[in-house]
Design an enzyme around this catalytic site. Structure first.
Site, PDB file in Angstrom:
ATOM      1  N   CYS A   1     -27.578  17.183-101.613  1.00  0.00           N
ATOM      2  CA  CYS A   1     -26.708  17.459-100.467  1.00  0.00           C
ATOM      3  C   CYS A   1     -27.507  17.604 -99.177  1.00  0.00           C
ATOM      4  CB  CYS A   1     -25.911  18.744-100.710  1.00  0.00           C
ATOM      5  SG  CYS A   1     -24.737  18.659-102.067  1.00  0.00           S
TER       6      CYS A   1
ATOM      7  N   HIS B   1     -13.222  20.541-101.732  1.00  0.00           N
ATOM      8  CA  HIS B   1     -13.987  21.000-100.580  1.00  0.00           C
ATOM      9  C   HIS B   1     -13.097  20.976 -99.345  1.00  0.00           C
ATOM     10  CE1 HIS B   1     -14.180  16.630-100.117  1.00  0.00           C
ATOM     11  NE2 HIS B   1     -14.491  16.820 -98.843  1.00  0.00           N
TER      12      HIS B   1
ATOM     13  N   GLN C   1     -13.497  21.304 -94.718  1.00  0.00           N
ATOM     14  CA  GLN C   1     -14.439  20.998 -93.648  1.00  0.00           C
ATOM     15  C   GLN C   1     -14.189  21.885 -92.432  1.00  0.00           C
ATOM     16  OE1 GLN C   1     -15.298  16.675 -93.027  1.00  0.00           O
ATOM     17  NE2 GLN C   1     -13.715  16.350 -94.579  1.00  0.00           N
TER      18      GLN C   1
ATOM     19  N   HIS D   1       1.634  39.808 -85.398  1.00  0.00           N
ATOM     20  CA  HIS D   1       0.983  38.960 -84.408  1.00  0.00           C
ATOM     21  C   HIS D   1      -0.542  39.016 -84.536  1.00  0.00           C
ATOM     22  CE1 HIS D   1       0.944  36.639 -80.691  1.00  0.00           C
ATOM     23  NE2 HIS D   1      -0.127  37.353 -80.358  1.00  0.00           N
TER      24      HIS D   1
END
Length: 344
Positions: A59, A178, A180, A247
């Site tokens: 990776c 996965h 991103q 909120h």
């Protein structure tokens, strides 16, 4: 349920985005019959990939992992994207002008500075997000929070988009689960339009448009801190929003208890969607506040998570007009999803 052909088309305007949506049930079969054309199933040939445990060396560089120890075992990893849309190695998003003769045209060019990261949600290739426990999903959500907080330390980063693509037709290039994170030096136009709409609603009513989102007939489910609804003017069939009950302007204000609560409702929505719609490709996006928004704007900015199953393509009309055609009325989609029974 009445036949879709028995209902007339409608145009609805979304109070959050100001986008018009055409609801045309004559173009659809029964809402309960909607299914993905082909399910998003794991390849039998691919049992391991660079995202799997033991393949970390394949990776791009790691940013951090959970747990944080450097041992071989891990639950979640955040890594640089091997093919980033923006470059973290540039000095900053300085203005460029490649065409001196275009100085009066209004065109702008910025250097492509930014961050593009990948969150590997678990180390096992076959485990999807919906397979994980609410606590495990909560940990993934807190990883998003931590990375946003890290990116917020860069003055030039204005907005951070968290998103997940599930399935090839939804934009996923890897089948290992996965998501991103893309950090931008600008506030994107869709975000600006959402904020402008929220500001207008607030000035007219004194209220937040998301706090006031319509629930009657559109609620799917709810938890202690969140509700899930099909929006009143959903752009896509079976679109789902998960909204904080109270909120909250910034997603990265999420605490541990609320992360687990959100994880539980997110898991339920993903499982209902998968079971009812034949495991469709989907995208989810976290719509949050820009990082450097002034305090005066916080009363009308409210984050939410949007889930869009990919059941119908976007055509020339949608691209040209910005107006979407949805063949399923939101009330019908919400009823179908409410009534889905998840097998044990």
């Amino acid at each position: 349920m009445a036949s879709p052909q028995g209902r007339s088309p409608e145009l609805r305007k979304d109070s959050v985005t100001k986008r018009w949506v055409i609801f045309s049930p004559a173009r659809a079969k029964r809402p309960s019959d909607f299914k993905a054309k082909s399910p998003t199933t794991q390849s039998k040939q691919q049992q391991e990939c660079p995202f799997c445990l033991g393949h970390e060396h394949e990776c791009a560089p790691e940013i951090f992992r959970v747990p944080s120890s450097s041992g071989p075992a891990w639950k979640i990893r955040v890594i640089e994207n091997l093919y980033p849309a923006l470059s973290r190695t540039l000095d900053g998003p300085f203005a460029q002008n490649h065409n001196p003769n275009a100085s009066g045209s209004g065109d702008q060019v910025l250097g492509g500075f930014g961050f593009h990261d990948v969150v590997i949600e678990n180390p096992v290739h076959s485990v999807q997000l919906s397979d994980q426990s609410p606590q495990e999903l909560g940990e993934v959500l807190l990883v998003y929070k931590k990375r946003i907080q890290q990116l917020a330390t860069y003055d030039s980063i204005k907005y951070v988009q968290v998103f997940k693509n599930h399935g090839v037709s939804a934009g996923a290039s890897m089948s290992h689960s996965h998501s991103q994170i893309l950090a931008l030096p600008v506030v994107p136009p869709t975000v600006s339009a959402r904020l402008d709409s929220a500001k207008e609603f607030f000035h007219e009513t004194g209220k937040c448009s998301i706090c006031e989102v319509r629930v009657e007939g559109l609620l799917i489910d709810e938890s202690s801190h969140f509700i899930s609804v099909v929006p009143f003017a959903a752009s896509f069939p079976f679109e789902i929003w998960i909204i904080p009950r109270h909120h909250s302007s910034h997603f990265h204000e999420l605490d541990g208890a609320k992360a687990v609560d959100l994880g539980s409702l997110l898991k339920l929505m993903l499982r209902k969607m998968s079971f009812q719609l034949n495991d469709p490709p989907f995208n989810f996006m976290i719509h949050t506040s820009p990082l450097q928004v002034p305090d005066s704007q916080l009363p009308y900015i409210h984050w939410f998570l949007q889930i869009v199953p990919q059941l119908a393509g976007v055509g020339g009309f949608e691209i040209g007009s910005g107006c979407y055609i949805n063949p399923v009325f939101p009330e019908d989609a919400a009823k179908v999803l409410r009534e889905v029974h998840i097998p044990e």
